[in-house]
Scaffold this active site. Structure first.
Site, short mmCIF file in Angstrom:
data_model
loop_
_atom_site.label_atom_id
_atom_site.label_comp_id
_atom_site.label_asym_id
_atom_site.label_seq_id
_atom_site.Cartn_x
_atom_site.Cartn_y
_atom_site.Cartn_z
CG HIS A 156 -1.74 -1.23 1.38
ND1 HIS A 156 -2.87 -1.52 0.65
CD2 HIS A 156 -1.56 -2.29 2.22
CE1 HIS A 156 -3.35 -2.69 1.02
NE2 HIS A 156 -2.56 -3.19 1.96
CB SER A 277 12.86 22.65 -15.14
OG SER A 277 11.94 23.73 -15.22
CE LYS A 283 11.53 19.40 -11.04
NZ LYS A 283 10.40 19.90 -11.85
CD GLU A 290 8.15 12.20 -15.28
OE1 GLU A 290 8.18 12.57 -14.10
OE2 GLU A 290 8.25 12.97 -16.25
#
Length: 462
Positions: A156, A277, A283, A290
């Site tokens: 979980h 970024s 970043k 992704e």
């Protein structure tokens, strides 16, 4: 407009209808397999005395020259042709004359397309198998290097019990191992030759279908001519397997993304597989992971597209089946790219072992072992469960781990605690005493790694 049909027609086809009907823009990737299939067909025709040996040689040499000219950029595949089959046949006739007109003897475009698709798909199964083998080798290498890299195991998304990175990565090894075994199953079911099935009812020419199958490395010929040209279940099976591969990659990507976050810092992704970024200079984004996660839905869509196309088609061939190609090509291309990139990213990733171990310590992953400690001292498990639950709550308030409590603090919860508790709930003890096969202890993992090495060494697609 170069076409293989026309004698029946007195008028010309509408240009929009021609473009709508044509498949040359995407089936041109069949060039090499169409040449191979046509050469085998010509060899069989000559063996059976349907064409002469001289005509066969002309056909074979002509096909080879066309293929080479396309590869060398001397000949262009254009939309002047309806499909790759008409491109090849038209150019063959231009080069060798009447002998080229005989290459289609005893063959329909239906079984020709079916053959090309099987040959091409078979090659992709072989390629996917190699990519999966590369993935498994990469995973097994990580497992060997991280037998004592402690980390939290989760349920979980909550820290549950301590494991090792080797054990965690081993779960993905098992998933991709099953993916590889699925390739073998698919290969064994699809590797039969449809050439000679004709349009749907075979042919009156005395073809030797067994010989053609042998030339093309099939197990044998297909046994029903209608089924040969009108089903694509082997593509659906393959695309289903590709969807499963993508699902496994997507799950793995999700974990890499989480592990790469500032909150976890379990991994550092190599610069070659990260981006920055345009506005935030700090970043370093896990874009490859992704995108793999994102492209999974696309491969699922390709599978659903073909399933939907095939669901209402009566026997035998229908033009709807032309829609199998773009969906299949897209699924294969995306899965291949994702598997290659993810494996390369994984091979260069750095694991922050100290962050993983600290996370396991602070997540109370040894709570179950602490309860087992009390059980072994004579306390009923349900009572032990309650004691440790209260102990965890106490530690949360103090912002510390169980290991950091003094023995007097522990005894305030139960007099059964003694100094041996610290060894009993150390991450090393928690992991190492789980000795059954499939568990995370180094001894158990070494057995699994050895099994993995034997599997890869002995695996064969055929």
């Amino acid at each position: 407009m170069a076409q293989l049909w026309g004698g029946r027609f007195t008028g010309s086809i509408n240009e929009l209808a021609w473009n709508f009907n044509a498949s040359i823009t995407f089936d041109k990737r069949f060039l090499e397999v169409d040449v191979r299939g046509s050469k085998a067909h010509a060899s069989m025709l000559a063996k059976q005395g349907i064409i002469s040996e001289e005509e066969k040689e002309q056909i074979v040499n002509g096909l080879d020259s066309i293929l080479q000219d396309v590869i060398d950029g001397k000949l262009e595949i254009t939309t002047k042709y309806e499909d790759i089959h008409s491109f090849l046949e038209a150019n063959l006739i231009d080069r060798i004359g009447d002998a080229g007109k005989k290459v289609h003897t005893g063959r329909s475009r239906n079984d020709q397309v079916a053959l090309d698709m099987r040959l091409y798909a078979r090659g992709e199964v072989e390629h996917m198998s190699e990519l999966l083998r590369n993935m498994l080798n990469c995973l097994n290498g990580i497992m060997k290097d991280n037998l004592d890299t402690y980390m939290p195991g989760f349920t979980h998304l909550q820290k549950a019990q301590p494991v090792t990175l080797a054990h965690h990565i081993g779960a993905y090894y098992e998933m991709f191992k099953r993916d590889l075994l699925r390739m073998k199953d698919i290969y064994n079911r699809m590797n039969y030759c449809p050439l000679g099935a004709g349009a749907l009812a075979g042919t009156t020419y005395p073809l030797d279908r067994e010989y053609t199958a042998e030339l093309l490395d099939f197990f044998g010929p297909t046994l029903n001519s209608m089924d040969s040209v009108s089903d694509r279940d082997y593509l659906i099976e393959f695309m289903s397997a590709l969807s499963t591969i993508m699902m496994h990659l997507s799950r793995f990507s999700e974990e890499v993304i989480i592990w790469n976050s500032n909150e976890y810092r379990f991994v550092t992704i190599d610069d070659a597989y990260s981006t920055g970024s345009s506005i935030m200079p700090q970043k370093k984004n896990p874009d490859i992971a992704e995108l793999v996660r994102g492209k999974t839905g696309r491969v699922y869509g390709d599978l659903m597209s073909l399933l939907t196309t095939m669901k209402g088609i009566p026997l035998a061939y229908n033009k709807d089946m032309q829609e199998d190609k773009e969906a299949f090509f897209d699924a294969v291309d995306n899965t291949s790219n994702c598997l290659t990139l993810f494996t390369d990213m994984l091979a260069t990733i750095k694991f922050n072992k100290s962050a993983m171990e600290k996370s396991a310590m602070m997540g109370f992953t040894n709570a179950t072992d602490a309860a087992d400690y009390l059980v072994n001292k004579g306390m009923p498990f349900r009572d032990a469960h309650s004691v440790i639950g209260k102990l965890v709550l106490y530690c949360i308030d103090k912002n510390c781990s169980i290991d950091e409590l003094a023995i007097d603090e522990l005894k305030s919860f139960s007099e059964m605690f003694d100094s041996d508790i610290y060894n009993a709930i150390s991450l090393e003890t928690c992991v190492n005493k789980r000795l059954t096969i499939g568990a995370p202890s180094p001894d158990a993992m070494k057995k699994v790694i050895s099994i993995n090495e034997e599997f890869i060494k002995n695996y064969s697609l055929k």
